[in-house]
Scaffold this active site. Sequence first.
Site, PDB file in Angstrom:
ATOM      1  N   ASP A 234       0.959  -0.961   0.051  1.00 53.73           N
ATOM      2  CA  ASP A 234      -0.110  -0.015  -0.025  1.00 53.73           C
ATOM      3  C   ASP A 234       1.015   1.206  -0.036  1.00 53.73           C
ATOM      4  O   ASP A 234       2.000   1.016   0.334  1.00 53.73           O
ATOM      5  CB  ASP A 234      -0.838   0.160   1.110  1.00 53.73           C
ATOM      6  CG  ASP A 234      -1.899   1.152   1.461  1.00 53.73           C
ATOM      7  OD1 ASP A 234      -2.469   1.717   0.081  1.00 53.73           O
ATOM      8  OD2 ASP A 234      -2.178   1.641   2.398  1.00 53.73           O
TER       9      ASP A 234
ATOM     10  N   THR B 282      -0.363   4.820   1.174  1.00 55.60           N
ATOM     11  CA  THR B 282      -0.508   5.801   2.429  1.00 55.60           C
ATOM     12  C   THR B 282      -0.554   5.144   3.822  1.00 55.60           C
ATOM     13  O   THR B 282      -1.093   3.975   3.997  1.00 55.60           O
ATOM     14  CB  THR B 282      -1.981   6.273   2.250  1.00 55.60           C
ATOM     15  OG1 THR B 282      -2.193   7.162   0.847  1.00 55.60           O
ATOM     16  CG2 THR B 282      -2.311   7.269   3.278  1.00 55.60           C
TER      17      THR B 282
ATOM     18  N   THR C 284      -2.535   1.285  -4.743  1.00 58.52           N
ATOM     19  CA  THR C 284      -2.775   2.428  -3.766  1.00 58.52           C
ATOM     20  C   THR C 284      -4.361   2.892  -4.548  1.00 58.52           C
ATOM     21  O   THR C 284      -4.493   2.692  -5.393  1.00 58.52           O
ATOM     22  CB  THR C 284      -1.968   3.533  -3.672  1.00 58.52           C
ATOM     23  OG1 THR C 284      -2.481   4.653  -3.188  1.00 58.52           O
ATOM     24  CG2 THR C 284      -1.496   4.097  -5.153  1.00 58.52           C
TER      25      THR C 284
ATOM     26  N   ASP D 268      -4.935   6.036  -4.263  1.00 58.72           N
ATOM     27  CA  ASP D 268      -4.766   7.519  -4.631  1.00 58.72           C
ATOM     28  C   ASP D 268      -4.851   7.881  -6.269  1.00 58.72           C
ATOM     29  O   ASP D 268      -4.928   6.770  -6.744  1.00 58.72           O
ATOM     30  CB  ASP D 268      -3.592   8.042  -4.171  1.00 58.72           C
ATOM     31  CG  ASP D 268      -3.320   8.511  -2.740  1.00 58.72           C
ATOM     32  OD1 ASP D 268      -4.654   8.320  -1.933  1.00 58.72           O
ATOM     33  OD2 ASP D 268      -2.344   8.497  -2.122  1.00 58.72           O
TER      34      ASP D 268
END
Length: 1296
Positions: A407, A409, A844, A846
Amino acid sequence: MTWTSWCCWTKWRDSSESERKLVSNLPYEGLKPKNQPNRRYAGNAIKTTKYSFWSFIPMNLYEQFHRWANLYFVGIAVLNFVPAVNAFQPQVALIPICIILSLTAIKDAWEDFRRYQSDRQLNGMTCLIYSRSQRSFVERRWKDVRVGDFVRVLSNEIIPADILLLHTSDPNGVCHMETANLDGETNLKQRKVVPGFSSTNSSFEPLNFSSIVVCEKPNDDLNHFNGFLEEDRRKTGFGIENLLLRGCTVRNTADASGIVVYAGHETKSMLNNNRLRYKRSKLEKKMNTEVLFCVLLLICMCLIVAVGHAIWLQTFSSVPIYFVPNSDGTFTSAVLSGVFMFLTMIILLQVMIPISLYLSIELVKMGQVFFITQDADLYDEEKDTRVQCRALNITEDLGQIQYIFSDKTGTLTENKMVFRRCTIMGTEFPHEENAMRLAFLAGEMDTDEEVIYQQNRRPPLFSLEEAQDGPEGANAHLPGHSSLHGSRVTAGAPSSRAFSSPLETEVIPDHTLVQLMEEEEAKPYLDFFLAMAICNTVVVSTETARRQRANERRNSSISWSPLECLEVLFGRGTCFQRLSMSLTRNRGSLSEPIHMDPTDSPVYDVPTFSGSVQGPDEGVNSPSNCRATTGRVQAGSSSVAPEEVCYEAQSPDEAALVHAAKAYGFTLLERTPDHVTVRLPSGKVLEFKVLDVLSFDSIRRRMSIIVRHPRSKEIIMYTKGADSGIMERLQNTFEDRRRVKSQSRDVAIKTQTDLDMYAKDGLRTLCFAKKVVSEQAYMAWQVKRQEAMSAISKKEELLMDTADDMENNLTLLGATGIEDRLQENVPETIQALREAGIQVWVLTGDKLETAVNIAYSCKLLDQRDLVFTFNMENKGACKTMLNGILQELLRNGSLESEASIGLVIDGRSLSMLLDDDLQMQFVQLCTRCRSVLCCRATPLQKSRVVTLLRRRLKVMTLAIGDGANDVNMIQAADVGVGISGQEGMQAVMASDFAISRFKHLKKLLLVHGHWCYTRLANMIIYFFYKNAYVNLLFWYQFFCGFSGTAMIDYWFMIFFNLIFTSSPPIMFGIMDREVSAYMLLQLPELYKRGQHAGGYRRSTFWIAILDAFYQSLVCFFVPYWTYAGSDIDIFTLGIPMNTVSLFTIILHLAIEIKSWTVVHWVIMVGSVIVYFVVSLVFSALCVSCNPPSDPYWLVQEQVADPMFYLVCILTTVVALLPRYTLHALRGTLVPSDHLKARQKDQLPPHHRDRWLREYRSLKELCASFPSMSSSTVPQDTTQSPSTPTAPLSSSTRVQN
């Protein structure tokens, strides 16, 4: 009934129920259990033990006999009771298996006893249950709680069951709950009373409760709960926000009461309390195959003896006089005797199957886990945490990892969100002063800037100690318990508050934005900051601040307040003075933040900025004591005094936004289910009535709050979310289409441009929007919303549909950019993992631009990489690009050697690539890529990617993450690693190993993973080798007519494996170090051997077996020929054979040991001493312990004979000479990389380090010229073509 069987029975019983209905138990108090309406539901007593006193022996034996090896040895022992085939005394044959079963049973009994003690303590805790007879809450034990009871929980008490909240002491019907015991999250969760039960005018009276509670059946979903209260055909819906969960702690609420809906094993916490998952390591699977080979080898040896025995019997023309007839006077035929002899030899050679191997492996893994957890380099002093090994049986898998899925974050980054910049109505505000402050705090300033910063810094008016231990600190104490509650068990000290570091809580406002807010048309800016302040789930708390100050360790480092940062950045007499003047003049000159009716009575002095900027007399705004001042105190000002406010946020993004709004004077003061209170910069207070909250979810990717403005009475919805979730919902109809549409389009275009810039800078982005809703539209929508809230089936889908209906035609306000910094040493860790031959993927959620920027920062992608980006809208285009790239790579084979290939995929394209018809091509492309980055990936997509690569490529995978959205990925991988970060402990609880920093993964894999794999592989091979010791008995059969006779006393055979040779291999598996930790970290290439089973191959197994056969031949025939023609008996012959076997096995291990310590010497020498001591004592005391053998004084006679020592020395040397010669030749002619590294490690430190520098330079040179590397540098054929390496050879020499 055990926990497992109870849960299975409950699951079967509830499977016929679509919902659960329960009523109050009070009208039925005192009746027999069979007359209780809620009798079908589980009680609150828990039982996590596996056994009872009476069931322990049969159940434990049943579990142990699931191992076929135990069954095998029990069968051998039983077979020895058959007179026709027995080889020893039947009782003696039971000793080895009984010892193994007993040791395992003792271990299991101790573990179960600890569970019993924990259950007893938990069930005996007390709580308050309402009694109809006494008309009050009385103390009862937890195990007495039943579904339908009314329970009251006081402050700081642990909740005994899942309780539907009906009353709290809070006037707003709110209860704060800490879930650290459940999911590790330190922030407080807000729970509210079911609508209609929040009246505070009267005390809660359970006797008046007459509703029927209808809810879903028990499940393990901690985030969802649906149901309704039914009374007089009127339904009142409730959800997870109304449920108090067992195991959590009530905080900041004097008392809370409700009705129990789930108890005991049916509570959500117990259903989530899964035991440690049992995983079989890759090495263990291979080992089981070798055990089968040993079985086949044993059968072949027994067949040889059986056939030989039958042939030997047929050589006699008449029956010899020493043959014993059967009871009827007949003799057994040669064929039948051969069959009996086959079974006899199975008993005699049973040690060929390593009975103690499984127990030894468990002991070795426990030792390995101990050393991993004690590693000081894996200890995080800041969090006071060390590495956790939650799966004890896959430590060696750490040394075989080929793919890592990470991952971003909180895993690669700190997950400490810092407000950096924002854009409002198309105007971007860079917050340069705040950026300089953050750079200084992070230690990133240039030297000149830092000198200026330090010179201009003014010392604070109050010391840090005074700021922490002022009047507020003097009054910091927990509310005491009532006398009734004083004797009960309460929770410990609350956990430290999350997201409260100086980087996260302090923001310096942008000077330009402050000036714009003073203008008359500042309404959009005010709306923007109001949205930041109220559109979240942040809980306001002051009690938490006091509790934290009382329990938190004081920080000795100096904390910089925003005031001081402004002063040193601008200088005392220049810009800062002008800014201060602009902040204090013309208060009340701004326009109103929302539509206002000028005739309404409360008049707003719309805020001039003051925010967190304090006057000289306000002390230090230290985040360590949670102080947040909400206005400037000036001489002659009517502003209220500074007030201490603490924020409990469920995510770092929300905490950063609320603190940023506070910096501009919009301070969130209070949040309840009914209203949100915000203090404006002018000191005025707005109290918004909360009409509804549309919670965030990963599908909509946004959240909204619907409020009624206190002045204009308008219904306004503020929305925040990802740009993909906001931009598509913007308004498309306006009154003045030409003007407004053009303006709206310009704002959206400029905002999108700023968002792209933020993403390229690696910032996390959020958009803010608003919508004014008419009364008629809201009332119509509210009817649909209530229907969805009251539904049980498909409730989530219905609620999402109502949210989509409301969240449209939005007006864009602006967007924010939040920085999440990389953790320490992340680029270096990824680089080392790559050099170790591990492929690193990042998955991720994002947006693409943000993820790509972070990927370059952490060296996942390199500027020289050839990067392919999949960002398609339809499957056809995705398939075309995929096939085109593959064809180009196949056509131009030199492309891969000339440039590393990177792959970037967004969420939509990833879902297409995971379809069945594209999976194969997708996997082919991934194997040719050095780096893969998946953006906008959902938790399900993450797990699917891991599963796809693990199954298609048959590779060892590791997944690492820190949040609940990473749990699926962690569980799908062969090895799951959780990071104990700021998003709770759900990832840790689902993982096999837990660390606190991503950088710790480097040593965990490259050092401990390598050691664990190498040690265990070598120990298993050695175990198979040493158990071939029974070949001595096989060779003797050729000289005793294949009669199954043993020349070694059976007691010595038992002691040989259980005592004499058991400790050295266990020590070898725990403590041996092939290469030092320093060299393993400096030379990550050494890790590659474990990825391809270099330490445990089939050839290694058969070489060990052949060596064991050779050594057994030497150990048998050298003593046999030495004593040939003498008058010694067979047991006297067996003593030197047994002794030289021990010497050979011990010295064989000495050849294999790579690093000697005192422990090695003690155990190795101790084993020999124990052998002679036990042999001498046994020979002196045992006259006839195993008839017809007679070991009395035989050992004493042997040790007194010089020939005995000559035989021992000569035999041992001849037996070990081939192996020693092979090691010497291999180390001289074709040394392995590990041997070279060990040799370099023995050099003086300065010579060793110089050699490492020269080697790294050569490796970097080879990496810079891939074509040269591929032609001149030998490559590992199993290595990815995109990762060339330099050879680890002695060609780069250090001159002494």
